[in-house]
Scaffold this motif. Structure first.
Motif, PDB file in Angstrom:
ATOM      1  N   ALA A   1       0.651  -0.946   0.019  1.00 39.12           N
ATOM      2  CA  ALA A   1      -0.473  -0.212   0.133  1.00 39.12           C
ATOM      3  C   ALA A   1       0.860   1.604   0.086  1.00 39.12           C
ATOM      4  O   ALA A   1       0.045   2.300  -0.554  1.00 39.12           O
ATOM      5  N   ALA A   2       1.885   1.222   0.639  1.00 37.62           N
ATOM      6  CA  ALA A   2       2.998   2.420   0.590  1.00 37.62           C
ATOM      7  C   ALA A   2       3.544   2.380  -0.294  1.00 37.62           C
ATOM      8  O   ALA A   2       3.851   4.080  -1.071  1.00 37.62           O
ATOM      9  N   ALA A   3       4.036   1.622  -1.068  1.00 39.14           N
ATOM     10  CA  ALA A   3       4.662   1.564  -2.146  1.00 39.14           C
ATOM     11  C   ALA A   3       3.828   2.117  -3.343  1.00 39.14           C
ATOM     12  O   ALA A   3       4.681   2.904  -3.884  1.00 39.14           O
ATOM     13  N   LEU A   4       2.905   1.487  -3.385  1.00 42.98           N
ATOM     14  CA  LEU A   4       2.002   1.737  -4.070  1.00 42.98           C
ATOM     15  C   LEU A   4       1.404   3.148  -4.290  1.00 42.98           C
ATOM     16  O   LEU A   4       1.429   4.089  -5.386  1.00 42.98           O
ATOM     17  N   GLY A   5       1.583   3.545  -3.471  1.00 45.01           N
ATOM     18  CA  GLY A   5       0.574   4.508  -2.618  1.00 45.01           C
ATOM     19  C   GLY A   5       1.420   6.047  -3.082  1.00 45.01           C
ATOM     20  O   GLY A   5       1.012   7.449  -3.650  1.00 45.01           O
ATOM     21  N   ASN A   6       2.840   5.422  -3.231  1.00 47.71           N
ATOM     22  CA  ASN A   6       4.330   6.690  -3.000  1.00 47.71           C
ATOM     23  C   ASN A   6       4.760   6.888  -4.040  1.00 47.71           C
ATOM     24  O   ASN A   6       5.269   7.500  -4.373  1.00 47.71           O
ATOM     25  N   GLY A   7       3.690   5.864  -5.665  1.00 46.42           N
ATOM     26  CA  GLY A   7       3.922   6.496  -6.707  1.00 46.42           C
ATOM     27  C   GLY A   7       4.352   5.225  -7.406  1.00 46.42           C
ATOM     28  O   GLY A   7       4.818   4.989  -9.199  1.00 46.42           O
ATOM     29  N   ALA A   8       4.780   3.746  -6.872  1.00 49.72           N
ATOM     30  CA  ALA A   8       5.610   2.640  -8.009  1.00 49.72           C
ATOM     31  C   ALA A   8       4.151   2.798  -8.842  1.00 49.72           C
ATOM     32  O   ALA A   8       3.323   2.602  -8.125  1.00 49.72           O
ATOM     33  N   ASN A   9       5.551   2.122 -10.068  1.00 52.02           N
ATOM     34  CA  ASN A   9       4.399   1.893 -10.799  1.00 52.02           C
ATOM     35  C   ASN A   9       3.307   0.672 -10.509  1.00 52.02           C
ATOM     36  O   ASN A   9       2.666   0.483 -10.813  1.00 52.02           O
ATOM     37  N   LYS A  10       4.659  -0.919 -10.395  1.00 52.69           N
ATOM     38  CA  LYS A  10       3.660  -1.794 -10.038  1.00 52.69           C
ATOM     39  C   LYS A  10       4.092  -2.595  -8.765  1.00 52.69           C
ATOM     40  O   LYS A  10       5.679  -2.145  -8.914  1.00 52.69           O
ATOM     41  N   ILE A  11       3.874  -3.860  -8.508  1.00 57.40           N
ATOM     42  CA  ILE A  11       5.433  -4.564  -7.854  1.00 57.40           C
ATOM     43  C   ILE A  11       4.294  -5.781  -8.391  1.00 57.40           C
ATOM     44  O   ILE A  11       3.351  -6.342  -8.549  1.00 57.40           O
TER      45      ILE A  11
END
Lengths: 238, 238
Positions: A38-48
């Protein structure tokens, strides 16, 4: 019209008791996979891209452009990977536009156990509201699947299942004792989830690694309020 | 001196995560095997022979003198057996001096899963006090093993585990989240256990068979207050 059912699965070791194929499934790994997601995508990561194996993680990291490899085993950064499983690591200035290849002890393993579900949603306190809002509109059986700790029941995932149920109880029906128990526990804990979890087994394990701030962060409600789905091998915001 | 540990196993499907061989184990099947066991022995049954199979139950019934065969499948009297799994059936004028051969859906199955434990104790609200009193003096790791319903978590067994922990918390140590959750739930329920369980899955299943009085009876604390152990294939008062 009949309401769809909601159930809670307290451990991946019990998932075969549930009708995963015909249900939507929320995967829950509060400490810390689904919080990190949630944090990584919320902070703009393209995808996981979640993978269940450290070697696969390293391999994909060399193949995928603009990628970061991350993950842990037993709560600590796995050897050969660049980063750990700490949501606070994935700030915008670092993660924005990147592809995160992630492997964790419990969370990614659970993900592959439920891969035949109708839809797979990644849930954490950090994105509780958006998750509940989406699920309230789905007319399908729903399973809240706790990643637990090496198949053992844990409090933090169960509390989150209870929190989600609290927002969905009017639109879903349940005859699942795990769901009832999770809700009772959430109602006990809701005024201060972090405080309630201070006495938890995994909390103490991670605290001993100096991760208390990280755990506090994982208890923040709606800090990265996006709906996250797992589709075609990738986790993305929808 | 270090205190021994206490843990709670919420389902037989999770029992392999625990070190059964080096522990004392309490088997818990509140609705209704361990309640029936407490009532039958409390009312004077000589011994109970638990078997996991209906045919074996019938066979032993013909071989053992002065015996009664009893048991259920899915909450109802199993075909070919004389009696069901209703604690209120086993009044003194009927059961005194008899040998009860018993098979149940969940309870007897769990018993055989933990057969290599140091000691196996049968626990129910009906004999809570005597069970706690005995365990308080044992300096050995302790596992509270819930029979559950076909491997699914249930509230009634979990509440009993919490009740037992409530009496043992000063003499045992725990780092088990299931144990903590069970205790939280027990503290919520303790003023009226029967009322709390009215919303349980198995409660509703059995209520539909007209067994409400039976369930009320299973919630009575210390009505047949004896320590019961499983030794050499038999359950007896010690």
């Amino acid at each position: 019209m009949n309401k769809p059912t909601i159930e809670c699965c307290l451990s991946p070791a019990l998932i075969d008791l549930y009708n995963v194929e015909e249900s939507n499934v929320v995967i829950i790994d509060i400490f810390r996979a689904t919080s990190t997601i949630a944090a990584a995508l919320g902070n703009g990561a393209n995808k996981i891209i979640p993978v269940d194996d450290v070697q696969e993680c390293i391999k994909l990291g060399t193949e995928i452009e603009n990628s970061v490899t991350a993950g842990e085993r037993n709560g600590q950064i796995a050897e050969g990977l660049q980063y750990g499983n700490s949501p606070s690591t994935y700030k915008a200035d670092f993660i924005e536009g990147k592809n995160l290849v992630l492997t964790t002890t419990n969370g990614t393993r659970l993900l592959y156990k439920v891969k035949h579900a109708q839809e797979i949603i990644s849930g954490a306190f950090l994105n509780l509201g958006a998750t509940a809002q989406y699920l309230a509109k789905q007319n399908k059986p729903l399973i809240l699947a706790c990643a637990s700790w090496k198949d053992r029941f844990n409090l933090e995932d169960t509390l989150f299942a209870g929190a989600l149920y609290d927002q969905l109880q009017d639109v879903y029906d349940t005859d699942c004792d795990s769901m009832r128990a999770a809700h009772h526990l959430y109602l006990l804990a809701k005024n201060d989830i972090f405080e309630f979890l201070r006495d938890g087994a995994h909390f103490n394990r991670l605290k001993n690694y100096g991760l208390t701030d990280d755990l506090k962060y994982c208890c923040k409600v709606d800090a990265h309020n996006n709906l996250i789905k797992f589709q075609n091998g990738e986790l993305r915001i929808f």
